[in-house]
Enzyme design. Structure first.
Site, short mmCIF file in Angstrom:
data_model
loop_
_atom_site.label_atom_id
_atom_site.label_comp_id
_atom_site.label_asym_id
_atom_site.label_seq_id
_atom_site.Cartn_x
_atom_site.Cartn_y
_atom_site.Cartn_z
N ASP A 1 0.85 -1.19 0.00
CA ASP A 1 0.00 0.00 0.00
C ASP A 1 0.89 1.24 0.00
O ASP A 1 2.02 1.20 -0.49
CB ASP A 1 -0.93 -0.05 1.24
CG ASP A 1 -2.29 0.57 0.95
OD1 ASP A 1 -2.35 1.80 0.79
OD2 ASP A 1 -3.28 -0.18 0.89
N ASP B 1 -2.12 2.91 18.17
CA ASP B 1 -3.02 1.75 18.04
C ASP B 1 -2.44 0.68 17.12
O ASP B 1 -3.10 -0.30 16.81
CB ASP B 1 -4.39 2.22 17.51
CG ASP B 1 -5.55 1.60 18.28
OD1 ASP B 1 -5.31 0.65 19.05
OD2 ASP B 1 -6.70 2.04 18.08
N HIS C 1 -3.97 6.11 3.43
CA HIS C 1 -4.61 4.90 2.90
C HIS C 1 -4.04 3.62 3.51
O HIS C 1 -4.77 2.77 4.00
CB HIS C 1 -4.45 4.88 1.37
CG HIS C 1 -5.29 3.87 0.68
ND1 HIS C 1 -4.85 2.58 0.44
CD2 HIS C 1 -6.54 3.94 0.16
CE1 HIS C 1 -5.80 1.92 -0.19
NE2 HIS C 1 -6.85 2.72 -0.38
N ASN D 1 -6.70 -2.43 22.83
CA ASN D 1 -6.07 -1.79 23.98
C ASN D 1 -7.00 -0.81 24.69
O ASN D 1 -6.56 0.05 25.45
CB ASN D 1 -4.79 -1.08 23.53
CG ASN D 1 -5.06 -0.10 22.40
OD1 ASN D 1 -6.22 0.10 22.01
ND2 ASN D 1 -4.02 0.49 21.86
N VAL E 1 -9.57 2.17 17.82
CA VAL E 1 -10.26 1.12 17.07
C VAL E 1 -9.61 -0.23 17.35
O VAL E 1 -8.57 -0.30 18.00
CB VAL E 1 -10.21 1.42 15.55
CG1 VAL E 1 -11.01 2.68 15.24
CG2 VAL E 1 -8.78 1.57 15.04
N ASN F 1 -13.28 -0.10 -7.37
CA ASN F 1 -14.33 0.90 -7.11
C ASN F 1 -14.86 1.43 -8.44
O ASN F 1 -14.72 2.60 -8.77
CB ASN F 1 -13.78 2.04 -6.27
CG ASN F 1 -13.27 1.58 -4.90
OD1 ASN F 1 -13.57 0.47 -4.47
ND2 ASN F 1 -12.52 2.43 -4.24
N TYR G 1 -7.47 -11.81 -10.86
CA TYR G 1 -6.61 -12.98 -11.11
C TYR G 1 -7.09 -14.16 -10.27
O TYR G 1 -7.54 -14.00 -9.14
CB TYR G 1 -5.14 -12.68 -10.75
CG TYR G 1 -4.51 -11.56 -11.54
CD1 TYR G 1 -4.84 -11.33 -12.88
CD2 TYR G 1 -3.55 -10.73 -10.96
CE1 TYR G 1 -4.24 -10.30 -13.60
CE2 TYR G 1 -2.95 -9.71 -11.67
CZ TYR G 1 -3.30 -9.49 -12.99
OH TYR G 1 -2.71 -8.48 -13.68
N SER H 1 -11.22 -0.98 -0.88
CA SER H 1 -9.93 -0.97 -0.17
C SER H 1 -10.10 -1.29 1.30
O SER H 1 -9.19 -1.83 1.94
CB SER H 1 -9.27 0.42 -0.26
OG SER H 1 -8.69 0.61 -1.52
#
Ligand code: CA
Ligand code: CA
Ligand code: CA
Ligand code: CA
Length: 501
Positions: free
Chosen positions: A132, A141, A173, A186, A190, A264, A276, A326
């Site tokens: 990425d 986090d 991203h 934790n 998130v 998208n 693939y 994504s």
């Protein structure tokens, strides 16, 4: 502090702050003036002529930050040198939300992640290459689970630091994707689908989210050489690349599981690499299990996963919301990590437990959506972490409340495998067990439990063979109010023992 004016929360704050700011500033307004070409003396004269102040002239875009008298803004916007004038909106870092991580990470909760984590299945130690824009591994986090990997991004002006794979993209991203897979459990921010998995930053996209096939192939090569077990590719390639496909095939042959965003493109085809055959294509769904309106669709779709308004980690200890396929793909990569940490079964019965078995387990566990069975919107269905918890153990009480036994039935979804089913009777005469494959009754198990009182009875059934998820329906028969405790334990080493007392 990096600017991220794109999250829903930021936008909300921007509007509120701007309203306050506007009243406080009276006759002047802070703006960004975007010119058609790089600003020079003429553009400076334009601002000064309007009694404005230039605060900064940019090089990255042909624009200036300036303060202008309110009454001059419309005139400047009409000037032929000017493309547009926009308000200089306030940007605020989104603070970590207090409270429940599973509320913040709705996608993880929606696919049953919380129940799996409660069983201490968290993807511990499973290595995932995130191909990425890089990852901010210093995020509070992510820091325990994130590893810097490699940077294969070349700019026109030279080669970037190959050791620095941190995220430099405008929308974070790669950091968002990494948090969906492995944000830590934790108590803050998130939580990822696999909150103890290792995410490795493999930077193959530049800060603008663009890359080349050659960079991604290098990233795949790195993942194979560095013993990754999963590759997540929340990216699409514009043209087909035979070399890219061969690299994906080689990684699959080396035992890695490859997951990619379906693309998208509204009603459009599934993009490569997802299309693939060696790569799992994932479409995006919302909280109501509806397909995201911009999701690519087609026969290559293999699974669906949450991908709409996904709140996840962002650069600089912040959080942000993104939507798309994504965000769906990393939910699947995370569930694959849960499966790997819980134990993989030889689903295709070829003597090995490998990536092909994990892929079959993902398909088998999926919750069917849309048209019955495999379809072009959802593939095999919504990825289902809850199925991983069902792998090792499940227990429930069956109660006959009314006169119609079928109305009191309990249905469980099970992946293919061998199960020890123990039924502890309490005043039920019979518990019937029916097995459905793909919604069709395949068999009633050869025996019906007949209970002579309160004695527990035990039976071992092999529900194996084939690759289709099982739906097992338990039907109680006997007295109204009668109950039975049913526990299902999965294991290939279950011994056929005598009835338990
Ligand atoms: Ca957290
Ligand atoms: Ca595919
Ligand atoms: Ca196998
Ligand atoms: Ca379906």
């Amino acid at each position: 502090m990096k600017c991220r004016p794109y999250g829903a929360h930021v936008l909300l704050f921007a509007i509120i702050y701007f309203a306050l700011l506007g009243s406080a500033m009276g006759g002047e307004r802070a703006v960004i003036i975007r010119y058609h070409q790089r600003p020079g003396p003429s553009e400076e004269a334009l601002v000064h002529g309007a009694r404005g102040k230039i605060r900064h002239t940019y090089h990255v875009i042909p624009a200036m930050a300036a303060t202008l008298p309110e009454q001059e803004i419309a005139n400047i916007a009409k000037n032929p040198r000017v493309a547009y004038v926009e308000n200089d909106s306030i940007v605020t870092a989104v603070e970590p939300l207090p409270g429940d991580e599973y509320v913040n990470s709705w996608g993880v909760a929606h696919i049953g992640g919380e129940a799996v984590h409660a069983r201490n299945i968290k993807g511990a130690g499973v290595k995932i290459a995130v191909l990425d824009t890089g990852i901010d591994c210093t995020h509070e986090d992510l820091s325990n689970n994130c590893r810097s990997g490699a940077n294969f991004v070349e700019y026109f002006g030279g080669v970037t630091d190959p050791a620095n794979s941190s995220d430099d993209s405008w929308n974070s991203h790669g950091t968002n994707v990494a948090g969906i897979i492995a944000a830590e459990q934790n108590g803050t921010g998130v939580v990822g689908v696999a909150p103890e998995a290792e995410v490795h930053a493999v930077k193959v996209l530049d800060g603008g989210g663009r890359g080349k096939a050659s960079w991604v192939i290098a990233g795949i090569e790195w993942a194979v050489a560095n013993n990754m077990r999963i590759i997540n590719m929340s990216l699409s390639i514009e043209e087909d690349s035979q070399a890219f496909e061969e690299a994906c095939n080689a990684a699959e042959a080396a035992g890695l599981l490859l997951v990619a965003a379906a693309g998208n493109i509204e009603n459009g085809p599934v993009t490569k690499p997802a299309a693939y055959s060696s790569v799992i294509a994932v479409t995006a769904t919302n909280r109501a299990n509806q397909l995201w309106y911009l999701s690519s669709i087609g026969p290559e779709v293999e699974l669906a996963a949450p991908g709409v308004s996904i709140f996840s980690t962002s650069q600089g200890n912040s959080y942000d919301v993104l939507s798309g396929t994504s965000q769906a793909a990393p939910h699947v990569a995370g569930v694959a990590a849960l499966i790997m940490s819980a134990g993989v079964d030889d689903v295709d019965e070829d003597g090995d437990t490998d990536n092909k078995d994990v892929r079959l387990m993902l398909q088998n566990m999926a919750r069917d959506l849309g048209d019955s069975g495999l379809d072009v919107l959802f593939g095999y269905g919504l990825v289902n972490a809850a199925g991983v918890a069902a792998i090792d153990e499940m227990s429930f009480r069956l109660t006959k409340l009314g006169t119609r036994p079928a109305a009191n039935a309990k249905t469980v979804d099970l992946p293919i495998g061998e199960y020890k089913i123990t039924i502890t009777n309490d005043n039920l005469r019979t518990v019937e067990c029916r097995v459905y494959k793909d919604g069709v009754l395949s068999r009633r198990l050869s025996r019906t439990f007949i209970f002579g009182g309160h004695k527990p009875q035990e039976v071992v059934w092999n529900l194996g063979a084939g690759n289709i998820a099982l739906e097992v329906v338990f039907v109680p028969r006997g007295e109204v109010g009668g109950t039975a405790q049913v526990s299902i334990v999965r294991g290939l080493d279950v011994t056929y023992g005598a009835p338990r007392r």
